[in-house]
Design an enzyme around this catalytic site. Sequence first.
Site, PDB file in Angstrom:
ATOM      1  CD  GLU A  31      29.444  71.857 -17.901  1.00 16.90           C
ATOM      2  OE1 GLU A  31      29.584  72.989 -18.401  1.00 16.90           O
ATOM      3  OE2 GLU A  31      28.471  71.549 -17.180  1.00 16.90           O
ATOM      4  CG  HIS A  69      28.049  68.383 -14.752  1.00 17.30           C
ATOM      5  ND1 HIS A  69      28.599  69.608 -15.053  1.00 17.30           N
ATOM      6  CD2 HIS A  69      28.483  68.078 -13.501  1.00 17.30           C
ATOM      7  CE1 HIS A  69      29.320  70.047 -14.039  1.00 17.30           C
ATOM      8  NE2 HIS A  69      29.260  69.132 -13.080  1.00 17.30           N
ATOM      9  CB  CYS A 125      32.649  69.330 -11.915  1.00 16.63           C
ATOM     10  SG  CYS A 125      31.681  68.034 -11.106  1.00 16.63           S
TER      11      CYS A 125
END
Length: 211
Positions: free
Chosen positions: A82, A166, A147
């Site tokens: 991410e 992830h 998250c």
Amino acid sequence: MLPIVFVTGFGPFGDHEVNASWVSVQEMAKLGLGEDVDLRVEELPVEYKAVKQTVPTIWKKYKPKLMVHVGVSGLARNITLEQVAHNSGYERLDVLCKCPDSKCCVDDGDDTLVSLLDMEDICTRVNQTETEGTPVVASYDAGRYLCDFSYYTSLHCGSRNAAFIHVPPLDKPFSAQVLGSALREIILTMLKFLKEKKEEGTAGLSLQNHC
């Protein structure tokens, strides 16, 4: 003193009675990151209040060179790095059936924070190595749940010197051992990237506390 790398995974929630993120982190910890790194790992509960207290405490206490958070995504089929974390939109309830009153991570904080790490670059580097058939992809939306919340909190506290990964659920399609090995390769690549940028003088890596 050796530089500290702190890696977190999450505990159970919803259908994830065994959270692949924490299992993967534990497998990675067995392999270690080499003798030149002081690796620390911790399981975070899927609770906004706990994350908001724990993540800043880790930054203040350990001053890690890099903090990497790992979470599970039921939609993921690849390991996903991410790039961006979001400050607002946290309306989904945690395991205590609560969410932030303000629906934000940091009141009056920036709408988004971007990691110092170039995740597209990291993906390219990792995909050129032997990662047991575990392709790594980049993403710009961490999902507006714990998250994303933990990532924004960490980027805010650690001067954007943090990362979020992830992983898919266990055995869909990767085993815990394969995920752990891939995490190790990814984090080592991140450390190499940061070292190169520091030597180039293009990344502000001072660990100023903003919490």
